[in-house]
Design an enzyme around this catalytic site. Structure first.
Site, mmCIF file in Angstrom:
data_model
loop_
_atom_site.group_PDB
_atom_site.id
_atom_site.type_symbol
_atom_site.label_atom_id
_atom_site.label_comp_id
_atom_site.label_asym_id
_atom_site.label_seq_id
_atom_site.Cartn_x
_atom_site.Cartn_y
_atom_site.Cartn_z
ATOM 1 N N GLU A 12 10.044 -6.009 11.997
ATOM 2 C CA GLU A 12 9.707 -4.827 11.219
ATOM 3 C C GLU A 12 8.332 -4.349 11.668
ATOM 4 O O GLU A 12 7.352 -5.096 11.588
ATOM 5 C CB GLU A 12 9.664 -5.146 9.726
ATOM 6 C CG GLU A 12 9.381 -3.893 8.920
ATOM 7 C CD GLU A 12 9.130 -4.150 7.443
ATOM 8 O OE1 GLU A 12 8.520 -5.183 7.111
ATOM 9 O OE2 GLU A 12 9.537 -3.307 6.638
ATOM 10 N N TRP B 218 0.795 -1.233 0.000
ATOM 11 C CA TRP B 218 0.000 0.000 0.000
ATOM 12 C C TRP B 218 0.820 1.271 0.000
ATOM 13 O O TRP B 218 0.363 2.313 -0.452
ATOM 14 C CB TRP B 218 -0.945 0.004 1.207
ATOM 15 C CG TRP B 218 -0.288 0.429 2.486
ATOM 16 C CD1 TRP B 218 0.027 1.709 2.856
ATOM 17 C CD2 TRP B 218 0.144 -0.414 3.546
ATOM 18 N NE1 TRP B 218 0.630 1.704 4.092
ATOM 19 C CE2 TRP B 218 0.706 0.411 4.537
ATOM 20 C CE3 TRP B 218 0.092 -1.792 3.781
ATOM 21 C CZ2 TRP B 218 1.219 -0.088 5.721
ATOM 22 C CZ3 TRP B 218 0.611 -2.272 4.964
ATOM 23 C CH2 TRP B 218 1.156 -1.439 5.918
ATOM 24 N N ASN B 219 2.037 1.215 0.516
ATOM 25 C CA ASN B 219 2.789 2.462 0.675
ATOM 26 C C ASN B 219 3.501 2.814 -0.618
ATOM 27 O O ASN B 219 4.047 1.945 -1.277
ATOM 28 C CB ASN B 219 3.809 2.325 1.817
ATOM 29 C CG ASN B 219 4.862 1.301 1.503
ATOM 30 O OD1 ASN B 219 4.533 0.209 1.078
ATOM 31 N ND2 ASN B 219 6.107 1.641 1.676
ATOM 32 N N GLU C 245 11.274 -7.336 -3.419
ATOM 33 C CA GLU C 245 11.695 -6.167 -2.627
ATOM 34 C C GLU C 245 10.909 -6.229 -1.334
ATOM 35 O O GLU C 245 9.694 -5.979 -1.335
ATOM 36 C CB GLU C 245 11.354 -4.867 -3.376
ATOM 37 C CG GLU C 245 12.133 -4.659 -4.646
ATOM 38 C CD GLU C 245 13.583 -4.301 -4.405
ATOM 39 O OE1 GLU C 245 13.947 -3.960 -3.269
ATOM 40 O OE2 GLU C 245 14.353 -4.395 -5.362
ATOM 41 N N LEU C 246 11.576 -6.564 -0.242
ATOM 42 C CA LEU C 246 10.842 -6.837 0.995
ATOM 43 C C LEU C 246 11.177 -5.802 2.067
ATOM 44 O O LEU C 246 11.650 -4.726 1.768
ATOM 45 C CB LEU C 246 11.140 -8.265 1.444
ATOM 46 C CG LEU C 246 11.013 -9.296 0.305
ATOM 47 C CD1 LEU C 246 11.383 -10.677 0.786
ATOM 48 C CD2 LEU C 246 9.627 -9.291 -0.301
ATOM 49 N N GLY D 140 6.640 -6.282 -1.038
ATOM 50 C CA GLY D 140 5.715 -6.546 0.068
ATOM 51 C C GLY D 140 6.473 -7.160 1.221
ATOM 52 O O GLY D 140 7.688 -6.994 1.342
ATOM 53 N N GLY D 141 5.759 -7.910 2.045
ATOM 54 C CA GLY D 141 6.369 -8.492 3.230
ATOM 55 C C GLY D 141 6.993 -9.858 2.949
ATOM 56 O O GLY D 141 6.628 -10.533 1.979
ATOM 57 N N CYS E 124 9.830 0.973 3.670
ATOM 58 C CA CYS E 124 10.640 -0.245 3.760
ATOM 59 C C CYS E 124 12.049 0.073 4.248
ATOM 60 O O CYS E 124 12.698 -0.759 4.860
ATOM 61 C CB CYS E 124 10.688 -0.937 2.417
ATOM 62 S SG CYS E 124 11.198 0.148 1.098
HETATM 63 P P1 NAD Z 1 1.984 -7.682 1.888
HETATM 64 O O1 NAD Z 1 3.080 -8.628 1.628
HETATM 65 O O2 NAD Z 1 0.920 -8.033 2.859
HETATM 66 O O3 NAD Z 1 1.204 -7.333 0.537
HETATM 67 C C1 NAD Z 1 1.867 -6.877 -0.618
HETATM 68 C C2 NAD Z 1 1.041 -7.212 -1.842
HETATM 69 O O4 NAD Z 1 1.005 -8.628 -2.000
HETATM 70 C C3 NAD Z 1 -0.417 -6.744 -1.765
HETATM 71 O O5 NAD Z 1 -0.777 -6.243 -3.041
HETATM 72 C C4 NAD Z 1 -1.156 -8.038 -1.471
HETATM 73 O O6 NAD Z 1 -2.485 -8.050 -1.930
HETATM 74 C C5 NAD Z 1 -0.329 -9.045 -2.243
HETATM 75 N N1 NAD Z 1 -0.501 -10.434 -1.797
HETATM 76 C C6 NAD Z 1 -0.947 -10.880 -0.606
HETATM 77 N N2 NAD Z 1 -0.947 -12.238 -0.582
HETATM 78 C C7 NAD Z 1 -0.474 -12.641 -1.787
HETATM 79 C C8 NAD Z 1 -0.227 -13.913 -2.370
HETATM 80 N N3 NAD Z 1 -0.462 -15.045 -1.712
HETATM 81 N N4 NAD Z 1 0.274 -13.948 -3.614
HETATM 82 C C9 NAD Z 1 0.555 -12.820 -4.289
HETATM 83 N N5 NAD Z 1 0.315 -11.587 -3.801
HETATM 84 C C10 NAD Z 1 -0.190 -11.488 -2.554
HETATM 85 O O7 NAD Z 1 2.701 -6.323 2.281
HETATM 86 P P2 NAD Z 1 2.029 -5.042 2.909
HETATM 87 O O8 NAD Z 1 1.718 -5.373 4.327
HETATM 88 O O9 NAD Z 1 0.960 -4.521 2.011
HETATM 89 O O10 NAD Z 1 3.255 -4.002 2.811
HETATM 90 C C11 NAD Z 1 4.212 -3.863 3.766
HETATM 91 C C12 NAD Z 1 5.473 -4.627 3.427
HETATM 92 O O11 NAD Z 1 6.017 -4.205 2.177
HETATM 93 C C13 NAD Z 1 6.542 -4.363 4.445
HETATM 94 O O12 NAD Z 1 7.205 -5.553 4.810
HETATM 95 C C14 NAD Z 1 7.496 -3.432 3.700
HETATM 96 O O13 NAD Z 1 8.795 -3.398 4.192
HETATM 97 C C15 NAD Z 1 7.415 -3.956 2.320
HETATM 98 N N6 NAD Z 1 7.906 -2.946 1.360
HETATM 99 C C16 NAD Z 1 9.112 -3.165 0.714
HETATM 100 C C17 NAD Z 1 9.614 -2.213 -0.174
HETATM 101 C C18 NAD Z 1 10.934 -2.413 -0.901
HETATM 102 O O14 NAD Z 1 11.122 -1.823 -1.956
HETATM 103 N N7 NAD Z 1 11.863 -3.205 -0.403
HETATM 104 C C19 NAD Z 1 8.895 -1.051 -0.415
HETATM 105 C C20 NAD Z 1 7.701 -0.865 0.259
HETATM 106 C C21 NAD Z 1 7.219 -1.829 1.130
#
Ligand code: NAD
Length: 489
Positions: free
Chosen positions: A381, A149-150, A248-249, A226-227, A282
């Site tokens: 985190e 989301w961010n 990118e986590l 994502g995470g 992140c």
């Molecule tokens: P998340 O992992 O919950 O969700 C990320 C995306 O993945 C969402 O669009 C979600 O709908 C999708 N998703 C969920 N389950 C899935 C599945 N089984 N298969 C495929 N896609 C799926 O992350 P979040 O809570 O929305 O975001 C926060 C995380 O993102 C934090 O850990 C943060 O550090 C990370 N982040 C990393 C970076 C980077 O560039 N390294 C940048 C921003 C955020």
């Protein structure tokens, strides 16, 4: 109430299912979002796959692809304020940040636009006399791009830009939390003139949308942000289509401050690292590792700054810290802070919901002194405005604490000693090291992490090549009959 649509195969549609999106500043529903299910995802991936070989896209020259990206960049720049207001409404990220960040997103598209016609193949000096051999550099195929989301427009740009420069087609899945800015951005993609199916933008939830997308047999490349837990699902899904995956986590990024640093300037950088974007970044510098002899001084400076931060309506330009994106996120932070205090961490400031913001998902800028304590806040985190403070004596201890994490995304080093800065850069286990600065990014610079922070890089030249694959071509130049067929040539 506003409503938004998917953008699939050049057409906008509300889809068969919808869900409500909440404004984090008020806790009230403000918009209806389309919710993609398995059938929608399948239709979208097929549209993207068709677009790959459609002459309207495939026959464009690389220069023409670049021109489309330049046009998209101009449209993003011209619409930055509107997109920023939408992102702020849907995610609670402050308008000061969203408007500046989205204006800069245009520069990312310009960078990739310029690279489109510089992706060259190669002619190889082959070790056989009657052969010409060259490498063609071709688009890798359908890209599934998934963002959290961010900073959605930003995180989409570092995937869409290189994918389109390379000639791929893309299915971009916006986060179910705050998808408004990306769904609105789809109008700019259409206006820029990308042929139908080349860029598709949908949103939905993990199990019925993200999961189906990442395991679809027509997907060749997955770019995920994502995470780490979701990333594991993505990798398992990618075992179905054997797609090339970049991840990118998150992070638990250390900010190491030596006593010889300019502490006032450093305090500003530490505040930027942890309280900007309400800590939902992140690269948040969430572990302050400060030389023991200046720890009290540094913590005092930071506490004074944290207490003076203007908390408020994220649409107000004077606001410095807004709400968290979801109630779930605020509750998670509250729980980890409570666990950390029980484990012995000392509260320096914050540690509660601010007064006067009962409706939104607010949490005060918080500093915890975690010295000598196994504090969960210094390990997990949090993705929120919580700084954990640790201290050290000497470089070796600083490095040990900095690297004492499974993550390795970003880091900061503050010192006036040049040779020490070089040693720290060498020894820190992270994909990014900022020296006497923090939280600077550019399209020109690769971005990505070590260990649990992911694999692959976004930004920079490398990232564009990562959306291509090479084809080795052998052409025999001799008119003589092929010799002994039982010997490999
Ligand atoms: P998340 O992992 O919950 O969700 C990320 C995306 O993945 C969402 O669009 C979600 O709908 C999708 N998703 C969920 N389950 C899935 C599945 N089984 N298969 C495929 N896609 C799926 O992350 P979040 O809570 O929305 O975001 C926060 C995380 O993102 C934090 O850990 C943060 O550090 C990370 N982040 C990393 C970076 C980077 O560039 N390294 C940048 C921003 C955020």
């Amino acid at each position: 109430m506003r409503s938004f649509e998917h953008y699939i195969d050049g057409t906008f549609s509300a889809g068969t299912q919808q869900f409500e999106s909440v404004n984090p500043a008020t806790g009230e529903t403000w918009a209806l979002m389309p919710r993609a299910g398995a059938e929608d995802v399948d239709r979208t991936v097929k549209a993207a796959h068709r677009a790959l070989s459609d002459p309207a896209w495939r026959n464009l020259t690389a220069t023409q692809r670049g021109k489309l990206l330049y046009k998209l960049a101009d449209l993003v720049a011209a619409n930055a304020q509107t997109l920023a207001e939408l992102e702020t409404a849907d995610t609670g990220k402050i308008i000061r940040e969203t408007s500046a960040q989205i204006a800069y997103v245009a520069e990312y598209y310009r960078y990739y636009a310029g690279l489109a016609d510089k992706l060259q193949g190669a002619h190889l000096p082959i070790d056989k006399p009657d052969m010409e051999v060259w490498l063609r550099r071709e688009p890798i195929g359908v890209v599934a791009a998934i963002v959290p989301w961010n900073s959605q427009l930003f995180l989409a740009a570092v995937k869409l830009g290189p994918a389109l420069a390379a000639g791929c087609s893309v299915v971009l899945k916006a986060s179910e939390d705050g998808p408004a800015p990306l769904l609105a951005f789809a109008k700019l993609v259409q206006e820029a003139g990308f042929p139908p199916g080349v860029v598709n933008i949908i949103t939905g939830f993990g199990p019925d949308c993200g999961s189906v997308l990442t395991s679809h047999p027509l997907v060749s490349r997955i770019a995920f942000t994502g995470g780490p837990e979701t990333a594991r699902h993505v990798m398992r899904n990618a075992a179905n289509n054997l797609a090339h995956v970049t991840l990118e986590l998150g992070g638990k990024s250390p900010v190491v401050v030596f006593g010889d640093a300019d502490l006032d300037s450093t305090a500003n950088a530490v505040v930027a690292g942890i309280f900007a974007a309400t800590g939902q970044s992140c690269v948040a510098g969430s572990r302050l590792i400060v030389e023991r002899r200046v720890k009290d001084q540094m913590v005092q400076k930071l506490a004074a700054k944290a207490k003076a931060i203007r908390i408020g309506d994220p649409q107000d330009r004077a606001t410095e810290v807004g709400p968290l994106a979801t109630a779930r996120q605020r509750d998670h932070i509250e729980a980890v802070v409570a666990q950390s205090l029980s484990a012995g961490a000392k509260l320096v400031c914050g540690g509660a919901r601010p007064e006067g913001f009962a409706k939104g998902f607010y949490y005060s800028p918080t500093i915890l002194d975690c010295d000598g304590v196994n504090s969960p806040s210094a390990e997990k985190e949090l993705f929120g405005p919580v700084l954990s403070v640790l201290s050290f004596d000497g470089e070796q201890e600083a490095i040990r604490i900095a690297n004492d994490t499974p993550f390795g995304l970003a880091s900061g080093v503050f010192t006036s000693n040049l040779s020490r800065a070089h040693r720290m850069v060498r020894d820190i286990h992270a994909g990014i090291v900022w020296v006497n600065t923090y939280r600077a990014v550019s399209p020109i610079v690769p971005f990505g992490g070590f260990g649990m922070s992911g694999t692959g890089r976004e930004g920079g030249l490398e990232s564009v090549l990562d959306y291509t694959r090479t084809k080795s071509v052998w052409l025999r130049t001799s008119d003589d009959p092929i010799p002994d067929p039982f010997v490999m040539r």
